[in-house]
Design an enzyme around this catalytic site. Structure first.
Site, PDB file in Angstrom:
ATOM      1  N   GLU A 115       0.431  -4.475  -2.809  1.00  0.00           N
ATOM      2  CA  GLU A 115       0.765  -2.927  -2.552  1.00  0.00           C
ATOM      3  C   GLU A 115      -0.566  -2.406  -1.860  1.00  0.00           C
ATOM      4  OE1 GLU A 115       3.730  -2.444  -2.386  1.00  0.00           O
ATOM      5  OE2 GLU A 115       4.179  -4.454  -3.678  1.00  0.00           O
ATOM      6  N   GLY A 154       9.584  -5.937  -7.130  1.00  0.00           N
ATOM      7  CA  GLY A 154       8.257  -6.168  -7.666  1.00  0.00           C
ATOM      8  C   GLY A 154       7.473  -4.705  -7.720  1.00  0.00           C
TER       9      GLY A 154
HETATM   10  N1  TRP Z   1       7.956  -2.317   0.208  1.00  0.00           N
HETATM   11  C1  TRP Z   1       7.616  -3.077  -1.342  1.00  0.00           C
HETATM   12  C2  TRP Z   1       6.931  -4.166  -1.049  1.00  0.00           C
HETATM   13  O1  TRP Z   1       7.043  -4.919  -0.443  1.00  0.00           O
HETATM   14  C3  TRP Z   1       9.247  -3.602  -1.524  1.00  0.00           C
HETATM   15  C4  TRP Z   1      10.449  -2.730  -1.772  1.00  0.00           C
HETATM   16  C5  TRP Z   1      11.327  -2.389  -0.749  1.00  0.00           C
HETATM   17  C6  TRP Z   1      10.971  -2.144  -2.881  1.00  0.00           C
HETATM   18  N2  TRP Z   1      12.635  -1.981  -1.369  1.00  0.00           N
HETATM   19  C7  TRP Z   1      12.217  -1.668  -2.511  1.00  0.00           C
HETATM   20  C8  TRP Z   1      10.514  -2.058  -4.059  1.00  0.00           C
HETATM   21  C9  TRP Z   1      13.081  -0.918  -3.246  1.00  0.00           C
HETATM   22  C10 TRP Z   1      11.396  -1.382  -5.249  1.00  0.00           C
HETATM   23  C11 TRP Z   1      12.707  -0.825  -4.832  1.00  0.00           C
HETATM   24  O2  TRP Z   1       6.038  -4.144  -1.708  1.00  0.00           O
HETATM   25 ZN    ZN Z   2       5.352  -5.201   0.748  1.00  0.00          ZN
END
Ligand code: TRP
Ligand code: ZN
Length: 883
Positions: free
Chosen positions: A308, A271
């Site tokens: 985010e 996302g």
């Molecule tokens: N940390 C991101 C969220 O929760 C999600 C995420 C983890 C992500 N790995 C990723 C997004 C790899 C893109 C690609 O908002």
């Molecule tokens: Zn997150």
């Protein structure tokens, strides 16, 4: 090429701090057509108390090593060993007192990076994705979340190809060099782990807006999009501003840099990503206008923008010690974005939506072979643990802490967490301890929730005599659930005792009862009883209000009581829960092999209650739409649990839909008339709610007409995507053979074929036509000129839509649905293993089906498991699914 599987497992108990500390990182990126050159200069020291003989071992992944120097000098060959996935250097000169500067150069090919991890190009735009382990695809590094450093990054590129050059932190310098090239230098003063690094460069449009924080700091907010699309970013900007204000008010959290940038890209594995000061988004969660986006899309953008942004404190300022602690940032941040939406829109409507997501995604995961605790203790591929369990159940655990402590003490615990751990890489234990201390509550038993997989069952039996209500409570776990064993959990049960006129009665527990505080019963034993005395009448027992614990309820409450609660529980969530559980159980029983199918699936009183919910003007329209919604086919299958025949499930659900239409058509038409048409489109919650109810009514009304005419009219007259897509779905799914459906599907395609986000909707719509023959249709669509396997949104729309949104066709009795999906996964795996693995989770409930389908699913999975060169991502999911 994707890294193939080596079967290695990472274990929580093996956690050990690094031998070296990296304090500061200076990077230089030179971007060219076809390649990118990267220089990384790390200032590092040896950690106090570590063995000086141990070399520095940096992570890499498919890297092309160019050179390395130490404090500006060449490193002798014997002291350095470079391979695509590791750089080992013997470093006796780095001591706890003496830091060294290690400079490493690598060469990247972003155009060839189809995995979308590390540095890649999306429609010509250079962008990065580093969580969880993508930074090591850019440079050799201690690529783990407990290594926190400040970064200064210089990005250089051709001025025409990339007039915009972005990275984390604040811009501090810019200028032109030779040959039409230019550069920008970014400085991020907040120490961060490498997974929060980001860089974006390209020819982008943007919108911007100033923001003043509560303490008076001026921040420049900007959202960047591909050329020509920035006029669709206005709502995202509005959601960002509201998120910033909310986090100040609700949690006292202020933004900390001079700029906050968001970039929307079309090729993205998930996302969005919370990189410090530079969030990168799947454009699906930024770009909106009424003509191309539905109300659900608006809601999704608001949620993801908030999520985010909230990570800036829960994730970035306080990060995770290791990836086993992922729920520390994800569960907490989901909780925060849920609270934001509840405050901005409607609390009960949001809660019902969240519980719906939990039940349709997390429960099946928790009840199948991919089950794992909210804090797992081992993994082969961390990308596969960004799951509904970590995110959604993780949020439920935070919510339970809030329920147990109450609002004031919960806020005190959050304040202590922010104060004590700012700048840390923390653990779940650190987090829970803050609530124990600030809330003066022992949460050691509660903490078992983090380690225990599986959905517990909460059994309730009631009896009433002489003004005394006894509730006998028991909790059980499915044997074999991974985790701590059978020790009881702490289950908060929010409840109310409702009288015949729909008011909550006084409920005073007798001495000797289980722990009751206000309207919450705290079940801490395997079984316990609560007695409420001196009741003037037999109450209707409303339990699990607000879904106060993520459990399966087993409560054989009289149908009359449940229907009465569905009509008059003063708690709107309680009304929904009573009705949805009752309808789910009846559909389940009717669809079980050997049960009575057809129109008799649910009794007339239930149908009557469903229709009345739609009519009840005391409820907001969005809630009435939720009340009318029958559980989906996958949910009914989950409730059955074994030996499922999806054809029967479909038939039973259809029969009930038709019964609602037969009984309720006239009354539902009157409801529609009261809603009226809309004035000019507005995406706010009240207007969206009215559209949701109107569109929920369209199905029974069309079924009652036995004609596509009503939906065709709605489709033609629609002035927004919400109404248009609702009508199109009924045409294509309920009247697929009609001329109206053909015309609408074609017309929609011709009107929107240039719009990627709308075309995703078109592919999804066609993949989910609930008929076995849809398989042949999706086979053809996979050869459609607009289908691109390498674009995750498109692959998810067609393959994911089919596998998770089409119970009848995916689970076809001849196994062809399983085989087709498995074949697509094999094609996708070498291109984008992360997305292939995610799509493969569609097989997670295969054991719930009847033996013939099970055998076909097993064969398809075994076939995949036996394929050579499978990525670690896909191999892990397939192996666990077969376990
Ligand atoms: N940390 C991101 C969220 O929760 C999600 C995420 C983890 C992500 N790995 C990723 C997004 C790899 C893109 C690609 O908002
Ligand atoms: Zn997150």
């Amino acid at each position: 090429m994707a890294r193939s599987d080596d079967g290695q497992v990472v274990r929580l108990e093996d956690y050990r701090p690094t031998d070296f500390l990296i304090e500061h990182v200076e990077m230089r990126f030179e971007l060219f057509e076809g390649e990118a050159l990267v220089e990384t200069v790390s200032t590092l020291r040896r950690r106090e108390g570590t063995d000086p003989a141990r070399p520095l071992v940096l992570d890499g992944d498919a890297l092309d090593f160019v050179s390395a120097t130490l404090d500006g000098r060449e490193i002798e060959a014997g002291r350095l060993e470079a391979s695509p996935d590791r750089l080992t250097i013997h470093l006796p000169e780095a001591t706890p007192a003496q830091s060294v500067r290690l400079a490493v150069r690598t060469r990247l090919r972003p155009e060839e990076n189809t995995q979308l991890m590390g540095l890649y190009r999306s429609n010509g735009v250079w962008c990065t994705q580093c969580e969880a382990e993508g930074f090591r695809r850019i440079t050799y590094f201690l690529d783990r979340p407990d290594v926190l450093a400040t970064y200064r990054v210089r990005v250089e590129a051709d001025r025409r190809a990339a007039p915009i050059l972005l990275s984390n932190g604040n811009p501090v310098e810019a200028g032109v060099t030779d040959n039409g090239r230019h550069f920008t230098v970014w400085d991020d003063p907040f120490p961060k782990p490498s997974y929060l690094f980001a860089l974006v460069a390209g020819d982008l449009d943007h919108i911007e807006e100033p923001f003043r924080t509560q303490s008076g700091r001026e921040v420049r907010l900007a959202i960047y999009t591909e050329k020509g699309l920035s006029d669709r970013a206005g709502y995202a900007m509005d959601a960002l501003r509201r998120s910033m204000v909310w986090d100040e008010r609700r949690f006292g959290r202020e933004y900390d840099l001079d700029v906050f940038n968001i970039v929307a890209v079309g090729d993205f594995n998930m996302g969005a990503m919370e990189n410090k000061g530079l969030n990168v988004f799947n454009h699906k969660y930024v770009l909106l206008d009424p003509d191309t986006a539905t109300d659900a899309d608006y809601q999704g953008v608001e949620t993801v923008i908030a999520h985010e942004y909230f990570h800036n404190w829960t994730g970035n300022r306080i990060t995770c010690r290791d990836w086993f602690q992922l729920c520390l940032k994800e569960g907490l941040t989901v909780f925060r974005d849920q609270e934001f939406t509840s405050d901005e829109r409607s609390r009960p409507v949001k809660r019902i939506a969240s519980v719906h997501t939990l039940k349709s995604h997390q429960f099946p995961e928790d009840q199948g072979p991919l089950q794992h605790p909210v804090r797992p203790t081992r993994y082969r591929e961390i990308n596969n643990f960004y799951t509904a369990t970590v995110y959604e159940k993780g949020a439920e655990l935070v919510r339970m802490i809030a329920t147990i402590l109450g609002e004031t003490r919960f806020r005190a615990g959050m304040d202590l967490y922010f104060e004590r751990h700012d700048g840390d890489a923390a653990t779940i234990e650190d987090f829970v301890r803050c609530f124990e201390e600030a809330g003066e509550t022992d949460l050691s038993q509660f903490s078992r929730w983090y380690a225990q997989a599986g959905t517990p069952t909460l059994e309730i039996r009631e009896s009433f005599e002489d003004g005394r209500l006894t509730l006998d409570l028991a909790q059980t776990l499915v044997p074999g659930s991974a985790g701590t064993g059978t020790a009881p959990l702490v289950i908060p049960i929010r409840f109310g005792l409702v009288d015949g006129s729909g008011r909550d009665m006084q409920a005073v527990p007798e001495a000797g009862s289980a722990d009751v505080e206000g309207d919450v019963i705290l079940l801490t034993e395997a079984r316990a009883s609560v007695v409420f005395a001196n009741l003037p009448e037999r109450p209707l027992v409303s339990v699990l209000r607000g879904f106060s614990a993520p459990v399966t309820l087993s409560y054989p409450q009289a149908e009359a009581d449940r229907l009465a609660l569905a009509r008059l529980d003063p708690d709107p969530f309680g009304r929904w829960r009573a009705l949805t559980d009752l309808v789910g159980e009846r559909l389940r029983d009717a669809a079980k092999a050997g049960g009575a199918a057809g129109a008799t699936a649910v009794d007339p009183a239930i149908v009557e209650t469903l229709v009345r919910s739609a009519e009840d003007e005391r409820l907001e329209p969005a809630l009435r739409a939720q009340m009318m919604q029958l559980p989906g086919e996958a949910e009914i299958a989950r409730l059955i649990g074994r030996d499922v025949d999806p054809e029967r499930v479909h038939a039973v659900r259809e029969a009930v839909l038709r019964e609602i239409a037969r009984v309720g058509a006239e009354r539902l038409a009157r409801v529609e008339a009261t809603l009226g048409g809309d004035a000019a489109f507005s995406p706010d919650a009240a207007n969206a709610g009215r559209r949701a109810l109107r569109n929920a009514l369209l199905l029974p009304l069309s079924l009652a007409d036995a004609s596509p005419a009503r939906a065709a009219r709605r489709f033609t007259e629609a002035d927004n995507m919400t109404d248009r897509l609702a009508a199109l779905t009924i045409l294509a799914h309920v009247f697929p053979e009609s001329a109206e459906a053909d015309a609408a599907v074609d017309g929609f395609f011709r009107r929107f074929e240039g719009d990627a986000l709308v075309m995703d909707k078109w592919f999804l719509l066609l993949a989910t036509v609930p008929r076995p023959e849809t398989l042949e249709r999706v086979e053809a669509l996979a050869r459609h000129p607009l289908f691109r396997l390498a674009n995750p949104n498109r692959a998810r729309a067609l393959i994911g839509g089919f596998a998770t949104g089409n119970q009848r066709a995916f689970n076809r009795a001849d196994g062809a649905g399983y085989r087709w999906v498995a074949e697509q996964l094999r094609r996708l795996d070498p291109v984008n293993p992360q997305t292939a693995a995610r799509l493969a989770t569609a097989f997670r409930s295969w054991r719930a089906f009847e033996p013939t389908r099970q055998a076909h699913a097993r064969a398809a999975l075994e076939d995949l498991a036996g394929a050579s060169g499978l990525s670690r991502d896909l191999a892990d999911i397939v192996a666990r699914s077969l376990n």
